[in-house]
Design a protein around this motif. Structure first.
Motif, PDB file in Angstrom:
ATOM      1  N   SER A  24       0.828  -1.203   0.000  1.00 53.57           N
ATOM      2  CA  SER A  24       0.000   0.000   0.000  1.00 53.57           C
ATOM      3  C   SER A  24       0.867   1.259   0.000  1.00 53.57           C
ATOM      4  CB  SER A  24      -0.929  -0.004   1.218  1.00 53.57           C
ATOM      5  OG  SER A  24      -0.187  -0.011   2.426  1.00 53.57           O
ATOM      6  N   CYS A  56      -5.117   3.465   3.663  1.00 51.73           N
ATOM      7  CA  CYS A  56      -4.738   2.045   3.745  1.00 51.73           C
ATOM      8  C   CYS A  56      -3.405   1.865   4.465  1.00 51.73           C
ATOM      9  CB  CYS A  56      -4.647   1.439   2.345  1.00 51.73           C
ATOM     10  SG  CYS A  56      -6.245   1.101   1.577  1.00 51.73           S
ATOM     11  N   TRP A  97      -8.099  -3.247   3.987  1.00 49.04           N
ATOM     12  CA  TRP A  97      -8.494  -2.638   2.719  1.00 49.04           C
ATOM     13  C   TRP A  97      -9.924  -2.101   2.756  1.00 49.04           C
ATOM     14  CZ3 TRP A  97      -4.284  -1.909   0.090  1.00 49.04           C
ATOM     15  CH2 TRP A  97      -3.260  -2.867   0.077  1.00 49.04           C
TER      16      TRP A  97
END
Length: 266
Positions: A24, A56, A97
């Motif tokens: 991420s 995230c 997520w």
């Protein structure tokens, strides 16, 4: 990420979580280089994507903190069994997520429902949240909440490490847990400290602060690489690979001695 996959492996839950965190972070940092090459009509959608990606990073950092506390809880056999189960990582993925997606979704619902709240994605051709009040509510507040949760988890895990150090006979395992805790502490201070400085720099009209902000936030991947290479397994893997790249001196000496023998016979 290459080092994490090739050295640590992705078979354990903490390694998978750290890989997701690095993934991420990499995507978010790489995405910051794309707006100058994108048409203005795409900037709004891309700003929403960046909003999601940076949330995230903080959500996965909180998952790492929670997983560290859980893995150090030696009293719970149920958690130990769940720790080895792949379903745990699936639950982590739903939170890591999914929670940022929920925050971004709720922010956009508020923008549609309330006339006084506007995110202003892509305002002034900047692919980010243009409204400072919306930035505070939709990004800084959730990120600060994640960071506060991280600090609580790190404090609890440090207490657990001290108890394990007194009660455990396996000092090697306790030392590895402490190294892991220190790495996470550095990572979370990096994650939070750079963004706190970025928020201050964007609200102060000082050139040197803007320059330092670009250097710090642009070098976060380098900092993570440095922290990763401090691991003993990583150092050992690098040494092995470096030895493989070195020329074989024994073969070279044999070929030289063979050449000398031939020349002597001639």
């Amino acid at each position: 990420m290459f080092l994490q996959i090739n050295i640590r492996g992705i078979q354990t839950c903490p390694a998978k979580c750290f890989l997701s965190f690095s993934l991420s972070w990499f995507i978010a940092q790489f995405s910051f280089t794309l707006p100058p090459f994108l048409p203005s009509r795409v900037c709004l959608t891309f700003a929403m994507l960046l909003h999601y990606l940076w949330l995230c990073i903080f959500s996965w950092s909180s998952i790492l903190s929670f997983d560290l506390v859980k893995s150090l809880n030696a009293c719970s056999k149920t958690l130990k069994r769940e720790f080895k189960n792949n379903s745990l990582f699936v639950k982590y993925c739903i939170v890591g997520w999914g929670l940022p997606l929920l925050i971004v979704g709720l922010s956009n619902v508020l923008e549609i429902s309330l006339s006084t709240f506007t995110l202003q994605y892509g305002a002034r051709n900047i692919c980010w949240i243009g409204n400072s009040d919306a930035l505070l509510l939709a990004y800084i507040l959730p990120a600060s909440t994640f960071l506060f949760f991280n600090m609580i988890c790190l404090a609890v895990s440090l207490h657990g490490l001290e108890i394990a150090k007194r009660n455990s006979r396996n000092l090697q395992k306790t030392r590895k847990d402490r190294q892991r805790w220190l790495m996470y502490l550095q990572m979370f201070f990096l994650c939070g400290g750079c963004w706190i400085f970025a928020y201050v720099a964007n609200n102060v009209s000082l050139l040197w602060m803007h320059t330092l902000n670009l250097i710090l936030n642009g070098s976060q991947g380098v900092f993570i690489l440095i922290m990763t290479t401090r691991d003993s397994k990583v150092k050992r893997w690098i040494r092995i690979k470096m030895k493989c790249l070195e020329p074989d001196n024994s073969n070279t000496s044999q070929s030289n001695s063979g050449g000398g023998t031939i020349s002597t016979k001639l």
